[in-house]
Design a protein around this motif. Structure first.
Motif, PDB file in Angstrom:
ATOM      1  N   VAL A 134       1.387 -31.394 -11.096  1.00  0.00           N
ATOM      2  CA  VAL A 134       2.790 -31.085 -10.735  1.00  0.00           C
ATOM      3  C   VAL A 134       3.829 -31.688 -11.947  1.00  0.00           C
ATOM      4  O   VAL A 134       3.429 -32.924 -12.286  1.00  0.00           O
ATOM      5  CB  VAL A 134       2.990 -31.559  -9.305  1.00  0.00           C
ATOM      6  N   PHE A 135       4.527 -30.841 -12.678  1.00  0.00           N
ATOM      7  CA  PHE A 135       5.187 -31.349 -13.676  1.00  0.00           C
ATOM      8  C   PHE A 135       6.434 -31.169 -13.126  1.00  0.00           C
ATOM      9  O   PHE A 135       7.004 -29.966 -12.739  1.00  0.00           O
ATOM     10  CB  PHE A 135       5.027 -30.445 -14.891  1.00  0.00           C
ATOM     11  N   ARG A 136       7.503 -32.069 -13.230  1.00  0.00           N
ATOM     12  CA  ARG A 136       8.721 -32.191 -12.517  1.00  0.00           C
ATOM     13  C   ARG A 136       9.914 -32.194 -13.656  1.00  0.00           C
ATOM     14  O   ARG A 136       9.822 -32.808 -14.814  1.00  0.00           O
ATOM     15  CB  ARG A 136       9.021 -33.243 -11.587  1.00  0.00           C
ATOM     16  N   SER A 137      11.165 -31.796 -13.277  1.00  0.00           N
ATOM     17  CA  SER A 137      12.274 -31.921 -14.199  1.00  0.00           C
ATOM     18  C   SER A 137      12.742 -33.122 -14.161  1.00  0.00           C
ATOM     19  O   SER A 137      12.825 -33.978 -13.112  1.00  0.00           O
ATOM     20  CB  SER A 137      13.229 -30.978 -13.500  1.00  0.00           C
ATOM     21  N   SER A 138      13.151 -33.637 -15.409  1.00  0.00           N
ATOM     22  CA  SER A 138      13.773 -35.288 -15.429  1.00  0.00           C
ATOM     23  C   SER A 138      15.041 -35.124 -14.771  1.00  0.00           C
ATOM     24  O   SER A 138      15.711 -36.207 -14.458  1.00  0.00           O
ATOM     25  CB  SER A 138      13.806 -35.592 -16.723  1.00  0.00           C
ATOM     26  N   LEU A 139      15.749 -33.968 -14.257  1.00  0.00           N
ATOM     27  CA  LEU A 139      17.172 -34.158 -13.629  1.00  0.00           C
ATOM     28  C   LEU A 139      16.938 -34.408 -12.309  1.00  0.00           C
ATOM     29  O   LEU A 139      18.095 -34.375 -11.467  1.00  0.00           O
ATOM     30  CB  LEU A 139      17.706 -32.563 -14.011  1.00  0.00           C
ATOM     31  N   GLY A 140      15.831 -34.435 -11.645  1.00  0.00           N
ATOM     32  CA  GLY A 140      15.838 -34.592 -10.201  1.00  0.00           C
ATOM     33  C   GLY A 140      15.183 -33.486  -9.374  1.00  0.00           C
ATOM     34  O   GLY A 140      14.966 -32.406  -9.978  1.00  0.00           O
ATOM     35  N   ASP A 141      14.839 -33.565  -8.228  1.00  0.00           N
ATOM     36  CA  ASP A 141      14.319 -32.757  -7.295  1.00  0.00           C
ATOM     37  C   ASP A 141      15.155 -31.765  -6.930  1.00  0.00           C
ATOM     38  O   ASP A 141      16.246 -31.889  -6.313  1.00  0.00           O
ATOM     39  CB  ASP A 141      13.762 -33.406  -6.250  1.00  0.00           C
ATOM     40  N   CYS A 142      14.700 -30.388  -7.192  1.00  0.00           N
ATOM     41  CA  CYS A 142      15.594 -29.386  -6.507  1.00  0.00           C
ATOM     42  C   CYS A 142      14.948 -28.330  -5.534  1.00  0.00           C
ATOM     43  O   CYS A 142      15.136 -27.306  -5.195  1.00  0.00           O
ATOM     44  CB  CYS A 142      16.125 -28.441  -7.745  1.00  0.00           C
ATOM     45  N   THR A 143      13.787 -28.901  -5.093  1.00  0.00           N
ATOM     46  CA  THR A 143      13.007 -28.476  -4.298  1.00  0.00           C
ATOM     47  C   THR A 143      13.267 -28.066  -2.609  1.00  0.00           C
ATOM     48  O   THR A 143      12.599 -27.477  -1.610  1.00  0.00           O
ATOM     49  CB  THR A 143      11.294 -28.842  -4.312  1.00  0.00           C
ATOM     50  N   ASN A 144      14.375 -29.116  -2.143  1.00  0.00           N
ATOM     51  CA  ASN A 144      14.996 -29.416  -0.648  1.00  0.00           C
ATOM     52  C   ASN A 144      13.606 -29.916  -0.201  1.00  0.00           C
ATOM     53  O   ASN A 144      13.512 -29.355   1.154  1.00  0.00           O
ATOM     54  CB  ASN A 144      15.306 -28.046  -0.272  1.00  0.00           C
ATOM     55  N   GLY A 145      12.951 -30.761  -0.549  1.00  0.00           N
ATOM     56  CA  GLY A 145      11.790 -31.066   0.117  1.00  0.00           C
ATOM     57  C   GLY A 145      10.455 -30.624   0.276  1.00  0.00           C
ATOM     58  O   GLY A 145       9.644 -30.793   1.014  1.00  0.00           O
ATOM     59  N   GLY A 146      10.265 -29.812  -1.005  1.00  0.00           N
ATOM     60  CA  GLY A 146       9.088 -28.747  -1.040  1.00  0.00           C
ATOM     61  C   GLY A 146       7.758 -29.699  -1.216  1.00  0.00           C
ATOM     62  O   GLY A 146       7.972 -30.950  -1.578  1.00  0.00           O
ATOM     63  N   ILE A 147       6.737 -29.197  -1.176  1.00  0.00           N
ATOM     64  CA  ILE A 147       5.570 -29.964  -1.104  1.00  0.00           C
ATOM     65  C   ILE A 147       5.285 -30.580  -2.487  1.00  0.00           C
ATOM     66  O   ILE A 147       4.447 -31.499  -2.850  1.00  0.00           O
ATOM     67  CB  ILE A 147       4.229 -29.002  -0.862  1.00  0.00           C
ATOM     68  N   SER A 148       5.809 -29.966  -3.769  1.00  0.00           N
ATOM     69  CA  SER A 148       5.628 -30.492  -5.131  1.00  0.00           C
ATOM     70  C   SER A 148       6.778 -31.768  -5.142  1.00  0.00           C
ATOM     71  O   SER A 148       6.785 -32.321  -6.330  1.00  0.00           O
ATOM     72  CB  SER A 148       5.901 -29.629  -5.994  1.00  0.00           C
ATOM     73  N   TYR A 198       9.928 -18.518   0.361  1.00  0.00           N
ATOM     74  CA  TYR A 198       9.858 -19.519  -0.656  1.00  0.00           C
ATOM     75  C   TYR A 198      10.420 -19.003  -1.880  1.00  0.00           C
ATOM     76  O   TYR A 198      10.447 -17.914  -2.363  1.00  0.00           O
ATOM     77  CB  TYR A 198       8.349 -20.141  -0.591  1.00  0.00           C
ATOM     78  N   MET A 199      10.941 -20.096  -2.656  1.00  0.00           N
ATOM     79  CA  MET A 199      11.617 -19.540  -4.080  1.00  0.00           C
ATOM     80  C   MET A 199      11.400 -20.883  -4.782  1.00  0.00           C
ATOM     81  O   MET A 199      10.898 -21.902  -4.636  1.00  0.00           O
ATOM     82  CB  MET A 199      13.098 -19.383  -4.075  1.00  0.00           C
ATOM     83  N   SER A 200      11.724 -20.608  -6.281  1.00  0.00           N
ATOM     84  CA  SER A 200      11.517 -21.798  -7.291  1.00  0.00           C
ATOM     85  C   SER A 200      12.340 -22.751  -6.938  1.00  0.00           C
ATOM     86  O   SER A 200      13.429 -22.795  -6.615  1.00  0.00           O
ATOM     87  CB  SER A 200      11.529 -21.225  -8.718  1.00  0.00           C
ATOM     88  N   GLY A 201      11.455 -24.020  -7.133  1.00  0.00           N
ATOM     89  CA  GLY A 201      12.310 -25.345  -6.800  1.00  0.00           C
ATOM     90  C   GLY A 201      12.513 -26.046  -8.261  1.00  0.00           C
ATOM     91  O   GLY A 201      12.810 -27.117  -8.274  1.00  0.00           O
ATOM     92  N   GLY A 202      12.025 -25.519  -9.271  1.00  0.00           N
ATOM     93  CA  GLY A 202      12.125 -26.121 -10.599  1.00  0.00           C
ATOM     94  C   GLY A 202      10.804 -26.903 -11.090  1.00  0.00           C
ATOM     95  O   GLY A 202      10.858 -27.325 -12.357  1.00  0.00           O
ATOM     96  N   ASN A 203       9.918 -27.258 -10.390  1.00  0.00           N
ATOM     97  CA  ASN A 203       8.639 -27.571 -10.733  1.00  0.00           C
ATOM     98  C   ASN A 203       7.433 -26.781 -11.151  1.00  0.00           C
ATOM     99  O   ASN A 203       7.496 -25.407 -10.818  1.00  0.00           O
ATOM    100  CB  ASN A 203       8.143 -28.484  -9.887  1.00  0.00           C
ATOM    101  N   PHE A 204       6.578 -27.209 -11.855  1.00  0.00           N
ATOM    102  CA  PHE A 204       5.620 -26.314 -12.430  1.00  0.00           C
ATOM    103  C   PHE A 204       4.120 -26.947 -12.202  1.00  0.00           C
ATOM    104  O   PHE A 204       3.908 -28.168 -11.963  1.00  0.00           O
ATOM    105  CB  PHE A 204       5.470 -26.180 -13.839  1.00  0.00           C
TER     106      PHE A 204
END
Length: 231
Positions: A134-148, A198-204
């Motif tokens: 999982v690759f995350r943004s350095s700006l913080g989590d935008c998944t609203n508690g998603g699995i990633s 589900y929608m994109s939370g910013g992680n890859f």
């Protein structure tokens, strides 16, 4: 008398008890010789005890084996949890849907763990998967508690099998291809509660393993759609 909790309902009439959920009656029988012997507060206590024994645990243990399987009838992934109850000789396999709602239990007739593993593979379509990072943004989590948001790796469920057997459906994703603005779009979504929007939370998701390209048909990281607004 009636008690409800976590989607389960316990109905007590006289000495006859039934426990049910959306999959029907799960357990039933007389709980005492006569109604006077039924203790006060029985329904709530009995339901809590049943739920504690029919809920998915976080981790496997010497007396609990978890696997993810594909259910051909519903065409969805399900959670399996094999347990060896106290004072019992034989393993039982509890089945849960992709929302972790208890569906029922199968008796295996297996006393040993190696027997159990073979039995599960013979009776269920056990998933073997590829892991990816999982690759995350350095700006913080935008998944609203998603699995990633908390996991560094996820399992990719696919017809192209991999070397790993996931234990928990909440660690798994499936690949989705769809048309967007006239172009093909590739993403992955959680197998857990797959009916959610589900929608994109910013992680890859990506791995250098060559099987990633075979499974996703992409040589680049793909978006993880695990953000759910009504959490």
């Amino acid at each position: 008398m009636r008690a409800e909790k976590n989607g389960f309902v316990l109905h007590l009439e006289g000495t006859w008890m039934e426990i049910s959920n959306k999959y029907g009656v799960l357990e039933y029988g007389d709980v005492a010789a006569n109604q006077e012997e039924v203790p006060d507060g029985y329904t709530e206590k009995a339901l809590d005890d049943y739920i504690s024994k029919h809920s998915v645990v976080e981790k496997s243990s010497p007396t609990c084996v978890k696997r993810v399987a594909f259910d051909k009838e519903s065409k969805r992934y399900i959670q399996l949890q094999a347990v060896l109850p106290d004072d019992e000789k034989y393993w039982q396999v509890q089945k849960y849907d992709n929302e972790l709602v208890y569906m029922g239990t199968d008796w295996t007739g297996c006393q040993y763990r190696d027997e159990l593993e073979k039995w599960m593979c013979a009776n269920f379509d056990i998933e073997a998967c590829l892991t990816a990072e999982v690759f995350r943004s350095s700006l913080g989590d935008c998944t609203n508690g998603g699995i990633s948001s908390t996991r560094d790796t996820l399992y990719i469920l696919s017809e192209t099998k991999g070397p790993f057997k996931p234990e928990d459906i909440r660690e798994c994703v499936y690949i989705e291809w769809r048309e967007a603005c006239g172009e093909q779009y590739i993403d992955c979504k959680p197998a857990y509660c797959s009916g959610r929007w589900y929608m994109s939370g910013g992680n890859f998701l990506y791995t250098s393993d060559s099987r990633f390209r075979e499974i996703t048909e992409s040589m680049y990281p793909i978006p993880i759609h695990d953000r759910y607004e009504w959490r």
